[in-house]
Design an enzyme around this catalytic site. Sequence first.
Site, mmCIF file in Angstrom:
data_model
loop_
_atom_site.group_PDB
_atom_site.id
_atom_site.type_symbol
_atom_site.label_atom_id
_atom_site.label_comp_id
_atom_site.label_asym_id
_atom_site.label_seq_id
_atom_site.Cartn_x
_atom_site.Cartn_y
_atom_site.Cartn_z
ATOM 1 C CE LYS A 100 -3.059 2.955 2.760
ATOM 2 N NZ LYS A 100 -3.692 3.215 4.114
ATOM 3 N N GLY A 161 -8.748 8.660 9.153
ATOM 4 C CA GLY A 161 -8.707 8.742 10.888
ATOM 5 C C GLY A 161 -10.046 10.045 10.706
ATOM 6 N N GLY A 188 -11.190 7.314 5.572
ATOM 7 C CA GLY A 188 -12.385 8.554 5.523
ATOM 8 C C GLY A 188 -13.587 7.835 6.310
ATOM 9 C CG ASN A 209 -6.493 0.584 11.890
ATOM 10 O OD1 ASN A 209 -5.332 0.956 11.457
ATOM 11 N ND2 ASN A 209 -6.332 1.552 12.512
#
Lengths: 258, 72
Positions: A100, A161, A188, A209
């Site tokens: 990533k 986040g 997001g 996450n």
Amino acid sequence: MQDTSFELGGRKFKSRLIVGTGKYRDFAETKAAVEESGAEIVTVAVRRVNITDRGKENLLDYLDPRRYQILPNTAGCFTAEEAIRTCRLAREVGVGELVKLEVIGNNRTLFPDVAATLEAARVLVKEGFKVMPYVTDDPVACLRLQEIGCVAVMPLAAPIGSGLGIRNPFNLAIIIEQAKVPVIVDAGVGTASDAAEAMELGCDGVLMNSAIAGAKDPLAMARAMKLAVEAGRLAYRAGRIERRLYATASSPLTGLIG
Amino acid sequence: MPDSVASSIILNGDPYPLPGDMRLTALLERLNMRRGRVAVEINREIVPKARYDATIVRAGDHVEIINFVGGG
């Protein structure tokens, strides 16, 4: 209704939810949340080993690379050079070529530096990496990354986040329409409806996450996200009704009493 | 032989004392690190796992050892 398979870098996956492993209380909670989410791909960060605390457990002891596709990220990299170096090191650990790519352009927004991301992607693709770039929800940037040979494009929904959800569904719709590689909304997402919305737009997957790890009950949220991604995907494939300004009755207008 | 400090490397950014030059495999054992969990750079060059045995860590070398941690 049989779904088409979700393929990334030549490997097929059943789950369209990719989860991060940061911000958990400990590795046991990380493992439990990943299991609840049903994810088959998990992102990890690349960092210096802790020299002073040698007995420290390793994340891979909890997330078996034979069971999960490990997706190393380049989080924290602000230049193409740093990101490339990080990917080369990550590959040497021995969990595959999938990476990533994220090259951050600004510390406060954590928005990507698109020029540096393109530069790093070019080098990494040439070196045989299967690159999944985190990128702004910019249709042109996504096209360029696709042309370079990235195996997916990962536009953000909102800042990392932030939990703001899908801020620009129209740009995402354009990105999805023109994409020949999987489109994965990365960053997001705040709650389950955001994940469902991304999938209803036609995204191939969602990566998150904070939304899970930061929830009051991460395990419950992991399960909510699994269901949301599945529901959103199914709704997308089912084909939603058109939006209308006025009502159309659901019950027959004939045979009324009276 | 006592484990005296005969040389020093820069390990993950900090000075790290070593009894002398040693094989990378020995350094990893000393640090209690499994080769399947880490990757190593010496003086900015990645060392492939197949070369851990043949690679000698020498005084003054800049050694980076990384592993995977939680992240998004």
